[in-house]
Write a protein that holds these residues in place. Structure first.
Motif, PDB file in Angstrom:
ATOM      1  N   ILE A  14     -20.894 -17.262   3.495  1.00 26.10           N
ATOM      2  CA  ILE A  14     -20.544 -15.886   4.133  1.00 26.10           C
ATOM      3  C   ILE A  14     -20.457 -15.913   5.748  1.00 26.10           C
ATOM      4  O   ILE A  14     -20.940 -17.090   6.232  1.00 26.10           O
ATOM      5  CB  ILE A  14     -21.725 -14.614   3.805  1.00 26.10           C
ATOM      6  N   GLY A  15     -19.720 -15.298   6.394  1.00 26.77           N
ATOM      7  CA  GLY A  15     -19.840 -15.208   8.135  1.00 26.77           C
ATOM      8  C   GLY A  15     -20.123 -13.878   8.597  1.00 26.77           C
ATOM      9  O   GLY A  15     -19.676 -12.735   7.959  1.00 26.77           O
ATOM     10  N   MET A  16     -20.905 -13.814   9.421  1.00 30.28           N
ATOM     11  CA  MET A  16     -21.298 -12.409  10.052  1.00 30.28           C
ATOM     12  C   MET A  16     -20.739 -12.674  11.617  1.00 30.28           C
ATOM     13  O   MET A  16     -21.362 -13.549  12.200  1.00 30.28           O
ATOM     14  CB  MET A  16     -22.751 -12.432   9.829  1.00 30.28           C
ATOM     15  N   CYS A  17     -20.321 -11.597  11.929  1.00 36.88           N
ATOM     16  CA  CYS A  17     -19.878 -11.595  13.423  1.00 36.88           C
ATOM     17  C   CYS A  17     -21.071 -11.203  14.287  1.00 36.88           C
ATOM     18  O   CYS A  17     -21.825 -10.100  14.108  1.00 36.88           O
ATOM     19  CB  CYS A  17     -18.830 -10.409  13.554  1.00 36.88           C
ATOM     20  N   VAL A  18     -21.168 -11.877  15.269  1.00 38.57           N
ATOM     21  CA  VAL A  18     -22.387 -11.717  16.409  1.00 38.57           C
ATOM     22  C   VAL A  18     -21.696 -11.420  17.648  1.00 38.57           C
ATOM     23  O   VAL A  18     -20.663 -12.164  18.295  1.00 38.57           O
ATOM     24  CB  VAL A  18     -23.222 -12.930  16.554  1.00 38.57           C
ATOM     25  N   ALA A  78     -16.527 -20.506  19.486  1.00 35.47           N
ATOM     26  CA  ALA A  78     -15.257 -20.055  19.716  1.00 35.47           C
ATOM     27  C   ALA A  78     -14.858 -18.503  19.321  1.00 35.47           C
ATOM     28  O   ALA A  78     -14.029 -17.529  19.719  1.00 35.47           O
ATOM     29  CB  ALA A  78     -14.262 -21.052  19.315  1.00 35.47           C
ATOM     30  N   THR A  79     -15.458 -18.129  17.856  1.00 35.83           N
ATOM     31  CA  THR A  79     -15.111 -16.899  17.365  1.00 35.83           C
ATOM     32  C   THR A  79     -16.305 -16.119  17.290  1.00 35.83           C
ATOM     33  O   THR A  79     -16.094 -14.911  16.896  1.00 35.83           O
ATOM     34  CB  THR A  79     -14.631 -17.250  15.819  1.00 35.83           C
ATOM     35  N   SER A  80     -17.623 -16.308  17.506  1.00 37.41           N
ATOM     36  CA  SER A  80     -18.664 -15.882  17.661  1.00 37.41           C
ATOM     37  C   SER A  80     -19.169 -15.244  16.282  1.00 37.41           C
ATOM     38  O   SER A  80     -19.792 -14.354  16.004  1.00 37.41           O
ATOM     39  CB  SER A  80     -18.629 -14.369  18.516  1.00 37.41           C
ATOM     40  N   MET A  81     -18.957 -16.248  15.206  1.00 35.56           N
ATOM     41  CA  MET A  81     -19.255 -16.015  13.967  1.00 35.56           C
ATOM     42  C   MET A  81     -20.698 -17.068  13.778  1.00 35.56           C
ATOM     43  O   MET A  81     -20.410 -18.191  14.052  1.00 35.56           O
ATOM     44  CB  MET A  81     -18.132 -16.361  12.941  1.00 35.56           C
ATOM     45  N   ASP A 137     -16.740  -6.714  15.883  1.00 35.20           N
ATOM     46  CA  ASP A 137     -15.572  -7.047  15.139  1.00 35.20           C
ATOM     47  C   ASP A 137     -14.956  -8.276  15.691  1.00 35.20           C
ATOM     48  O   ASP A 137     -14.126  -8.254  16.601  1.00 35.20           O
ATOM     49  CB  ASP A 137     -14.562  -5.865  15.168  1.00 35.20           C
ATOM     50  N   CYS A 138     -15.034  -9.411  15.063  1.00 33.95           N
ATOM     51  CA  CYS A 138     -14.460 -10.812  15.312  1.00 33.95           C
ATOM     52  C   CYS A 138     -13.102 -11.071  14.647  1.00 33.95           C
ATOM     53  O   CYS A 138     -12.786 -12.361  14.944  1.00 33.95           O
ATOM     54  CB  CYS A 138     -15.350 -12.022  15.208  1.00 33.95           C
ATOM     55  N   ARG A 139     -12.513 -10.257  14.130  1.00 33.90           N
ATOM     56  CA  ARG A 139     -11.281 -10.630  13.278  1.00 33.90           C
ATOM     57  C   ARG A 139     -10.356 -11.086  14.138  1.00 33.90           C
ATOM     58  O   ARG A 139      -9.539 -11.904  13.758  1.00 33.90           O
ATOM     59  CB  ARG A 139     -11.030  -9.318  12.657  1.00 33.90           C
ATOM     60  N   SER A 140     -10.277 -10.421  15.486  1.00 34.70           N
ATOM     61  CA  SER A 140      -8.928 -11.007  16.137  1.00 34.70           C
ATOM     62  C   SER A 140      -9.054 -12.391  16.695  1.00 34.70           C
ATOM     63  O   SER A 140      -8.111 -13.052  17.059  1.00 34.70           O
ATOM     64  CB  SER A 140      -8.855  -9.910  17.297  1.00 34.70           C
ATOM     65  N   THR A 141     -10.302 -12.871  16.805  1.00 37.53           N
ATOM     66  CA  THR A 141     -10.398 -14.261  16.999  1.00 37.53           C
ATOM     67  C   THR A 141     -10.486 -15.103  15.943  1.00 37.53           C
ATOM     68  O   THR A 141     -10.360 -16.294  16.123  1.00 37.53           O
ATOM     69  CB  THR A 141     -11.709 -14.493  17.954  1.00 37.53           C
TER      70      THR A 141
END
Length: 247
Positions: A44-48, A96-99, A140-144
């Motif tokens: 799993i990945g969680m956006c920070v 880079a993605t903050s995940m 919401d980190c989806r764009s990166t």
């Protein structure tokens, strides 16, 4: 993580399932891997949010009370590497993605007559606490993380039932249909939720200098049932802590 319909969760550990927040970002999240058994794995990945401070905690199957109890790795490949003694302890933070990524490992099996979502009622879990920059629309980190083509993908359609029922079928179902006649439930009156006891304060988030501690309580005394009202807030408290100066 088992679903009765729609896309199924792949439990061989080869894919990531990511969590993003639209709107106000919560300061505490808990992920539970329901349905996992020995040999199953889920990443799993969680956006920070950018600029926020964060900490991990897990109480099962391993007791990892602070991020210092985990093992930081430098890539998803290292996270995925099967390393007995380290599995379930590793995490990877992608700047880079903050995940932040973590991998669940199934720890128990359910018996044939087990009515729990995990063997013995205990499922692998991970908690993420956040502080600082938690304003709306920064979780919401989806764009990166995903390409424009991936963002444009349309979810698959779920199956639609075409079975029909007669409106004037009478008080009893047809013979050999379903499980038999239905009767009103008398034990499903609404139950309002009440908060449980506060946990103890956590360890300081740092090993030296200034940090923070938190404690929480869950809506489980009892949980809301049958349309009952939710528990009151807050569920999470935070305070500063100060240790010896870093050298």
């Amino acid at each position: 993580m088992e679903k009765a319909g729609g896309p199924q969760i792949v439990i061989d550990g080869t894919r990531s399932y990511t969590f993003h927040t639209v709107g106000e970002v919560p300061n505490w999240m808990k992920m539970t891997a329901e349905g996992l058994e020995v040999g199953d794995k889920v990443r799993i990945g969680m956006c920070v949010p950018k600029g926020a401070t964060w900490a991990l905690r897990s109480m099962y199957p391993l007791k990892l009370k602070t991020v210092a109890d985990f093992i930081k790795v430098d890539s998803l490949a290292q996270l995925d590497k099967d390393e007995p003694g380290k599995n379930g302890k590793k995490y990877y933070f992608d700047n880079a993605t903050s995940m932040v990524y973590y991998k669940f490992y199934g720890a128990t099996n359910r018996s044939e007559n087990d009515n729990q979502v995990c063997g013995g009622g205990k499922c692998p879990m991970i908690e993420l606490t956040l502080a600082g920059n938690l304003s709306a629309n920064n979780g919401d980190c989806r764009s990166t993380l995903y390409s424009a083509e991936q963002m444009a993908l349309v979810p698959p359609e779920l199956p639609v039932s075409t079975e029909t029922f007669m409106a004037n079928a009478g008080p009893e179902p047809p013979a050999d249909f379903g499980h038999g006649s239905s009767r009103p439930f008398t034990s499903r009156s609404p139950v309002n939720g009440r908060n449980g006891q506060w946990s103890e304060w956590s360890s300081c988030s740092v090993t030296c200098g200034n940090g923070y501690q938190y404690k929480r309580r869950e809506c489980n005394n009892p949980m809301p049932q049958h349309g009952g009202g939710p528990c009151g807030t807050p569920h999470y408290k935070e305070r500063n802590c100060k240790l010896d100066a870093c050298t």
